[in-house]
Design a protein around this motif. Sequence first.
Motif, PDB file in Angstrom:
ATOM      1  N   SER A 195     -48.249  -9.448  -2.482  1.00  0.00           N
ATOM      2  CA  SER A 195     -49.660  -9.048  -2.305  1.00  0.00           C
ATOM      3  C   SER A 195     -50.522  -9.419  -3.505  1.00  0.00           C
ATOM      4  O   SER A 195     -51.729  -9.177  -3.485  1.00  0.00           O
ATOM      5  CB  SER A 195     -49.778  -7.532  -2.138  1.00  0.00           C
ATOM      6  OG  SER A 195     -48.831  -7.046  -1.258  1.00  0.00           O
ATOM      7  N   ASN A 198     -46.442  -2.470  -9.639  1.00  0.00           N
ATOM      8  CA  ASN A 198     -47.533  -1.761  -9.001  1.00  0.00           C
ATOM      9  C   ASN A 198     -47.546  -1.959  -7.496  1.00  0.00           C
ATOM     10  O   ASN A 198     -47.785  -1.045  -6.727  1.00  0.00           O
ATOM     11  CB  ASN A 198     -48.824  -2.349  -9.606  1.00  0.00           C
ATOM     12  CG  ASN A 198     -50.006  -1.474  -9.418  1.00  0.00           C
ATOM     13  OD1 ASN A 198     -49.891  -0.260  -9.506  1.00  0.00           O
ATOM     14  ND2 ASN A 198     -51.139  -2.093  -9.129  1.00  0.00           N
ATOM     15  N   GLN A 199     -47.268  -3.186  -7.084  1.00  0.00           N
ATOM     16  CA  GLN A 199     -47.336  -3.560  -5.667  1.00  0.00           C
ATOM     17  C   GLN A 199     -46.357  -4.698  -5.419  1.00  0.00           C
ATOM     18  O   GLN A 199     -45.839  -5.298  -6.375  1.00  0.00           O
ATOM     19  CB  GLN A 199     -48.753  -4.047  -5.334  1.00  0.00           C
ATOM     20  CG  GLN A 199     -49.159  -5.237  -6.181  1.00  0.00           C
ATOM     21  CD  GLN A 199     -50.587  -5.720  -5.919  1.00  0.00           C
ATOM     22  OE1 GLN A 199     -51.108  -5.536  -4.839  1.00  0.00           O
ATOM     23  NE2 GLN A 199     -51.202  -6.337  -6.916  1.00  0.00           N
ATOM     24  N   SER A 200     -46.123  -4.985  -4.131  1.00  0.00           N
ATOM     25  CA  SER A 200     -45.255  -6.117  -3.782  1.00  0.00           C
ATOM     26  C   SER A 200     -45.781  -7.381  -4.449  1.00  0.00           C
ATOM     27  O   SER A 200     -47.000  -7.628  -4.466  1.00  0.00           O
ATOM     28  CB  SER A 200     -45.258  -6.299  -2.261  1.00  0.00           C
ATOM     29  OG  SER A 200     -44.768  -7.580  -1.933  1.00  0.00           O
ATOM     30  N   SER A 209     -41.697  -6.206  -6.752  1.00  0.00           N
ATOM     31  CA  SER A 209     -42.854  -5.515  -7.332  1.00  0.00           C
ATOM     32  C   SER A 209     -43.279  -6.173  -8.640  1.00  0.00           C
ATOM     33  O   SER A 209     -42.451  -6.701  -9.380  1.00  0.00           O
ATOM     34  CB  SER A 209     -42.487  -4.051  -7.598  1.00  0.00           C
ATOM     35  OG  SER A 209     -43.595  -3.376  -8.163  1.00  0.00           O
ATOM     36  N   GLU A 260     -38.680   1.221  -6.071  1.00  0.00           N
ATOM     37  CA  GLU A 260     -39.646   2.326  -5.900  1.00  0.00           C
ATOM     38  C   GLU A 260     -39.630   3.248  -7.121  1.00  0.00           C
ATOM     39  O   GLU A 260     -40.683   3.654  -7.623  1.00  0.00           O
ATOM     40  CB  GLU A 260     -39.322   3.140  -4.641  1.00  0.00           C
ATOM     41  CG  GLU A 260     -39.904   2.478  -3.409  1.00  0.00           C
ATOM     42  CD  GLU A 260     -39.165   2.835  -2.126  1.00  0.00           C
ATOM     43  OE1 GLU A 260     -38.527   3.915  -2.071  1.00  0.00           O
ATOM     44  OE2 GLU A 260     -39.217   2.016  -1.180  1.00  0.00           O
ATOM     45  N   GLU A 298     -41.554   1.633  -9.844  1.00  0.00           N
ATOM     46  CA  GLU A 298     -43.020   1.721  -9.652  1.00  0.00           C
ATOM     47  C   GLU A 298     -43.541   3.105 -10.017  1.00  0.00           C
ATOM     48  O   GLU A 298     -44.651   3.239 -10.527  1.00  0.00           O
ATOM     49  CB  GLU A 298     -43.391   1.383  -8.203  1.00  0.00           C
ATOM     50  CG  GLU A 298     -43.358  -0.116  -7.944  1.00  0.00           C
ATOM     51  CD  GLU A 298     -43.864  -0.485  -6.552  1.00  0.00           C
ATOM     52  OE1 GLU A 298     -43.910   0.397  -5.669  1.00  0.00           O
ATOM     53  OE2 GLU A 298     -44.185  -1.670  -6.366  1.00  0.00           O
TER      54      GLU A 298
END
Length: 293
Positions: A261, A256-258, A253, A282, A285
Amino acid sequence: MTVSDPVVESVIATISRSATEIRQGLIGRRGTVDEENPSGETQVEADIWADELLGDRLAGIDGVGQYASEERAEVEDCGGDPAMEDVYAVAVDPLDGSSNLKSNNAMGTIFGVYDAALPARGETLVAAGYILYGPITTMVLATEESVTEYELTGGERTVVDRDVRLPDEPVVYGFGGRVPDWPDDFQEYAREIEQELKLRYGGAMIGDVNQVLTYGGIFGYPGLESRPEGKLRLQFEGNPIGYIVERAGGRSSDGNQSLLSVDPDDLHDRTPVHVGNSELVERLEDRVENRIA
Ligand SMILES: O=P(O)(O)OC[C@H]1O[C@](O)(COP(=O)(O)O)[C@@H](O)[C@@H]1O
Ligand SMILES: [Mg+2]
Ligand SMILES: [Mg+2]
């Protein structure tokens, strides 16, 4: 054990064969030079040497269309467009943690094989790996098929684990950056993790991530108050490590996101990096805001 795509296999074979030579060549190249890399960091003689050695060899492989490295400003065109079938781009951190050379602590080499022109999203990786120059030289390689750990001796690579998986029960953590420079939300998260896990921080991402892959846990280099984008580079460090940890059953991460991505703007973009057991990433995040998202 070889990888089915011949170009990707050649890249992996070239890097793994070069690793023992790189390790040997560190002797006498531990000093800094009067140069900065594109990220504005002082280079060690070995950074430049390892980049030239890998760049020359990888650019000579048929099917490698681009070579890029943390140590050079621009992508090298090696005579092929990665948008074409069977043509790839290779991005390398020739020496990760090279400031550890002075104190003779662990260090690594990181690589990513992208099926897209650089800079590219991590989702376009078809393979990524790292060499760890520890008491012995090992390579962890992730492909679409598997995550494998090898021991490297001379030109040989010997499988020691065919199916590297993050252990279910996390044991260790390591977070980079100065604590007073951590944003409050990350400080709070870190205080909680300190109650649960043991600290393992050696100042080379590869050494620290290898601890996490071996024992389970979390490695993070967060966005800082003084630098919200953190320290580590997406193309050369964040993406390959994110790919490896995700393939091994964990998560990555940017807060916020992988990591895989994240859309890159520039070859040398930095990003906050967090990798490890899914539950820990998780939880991070949920708690920590990514100030560059
Ligand atoms: O000295 P700090 O702030 O703890 O930074 C350590 C981080 O910087 C790095 O050394 C950066 O990598 P390079 O050595 O390739 O520039 C990482 O390996 C490591 O996680
Ligand atoms: Mg590095
Ligand atoms: Mg480096």
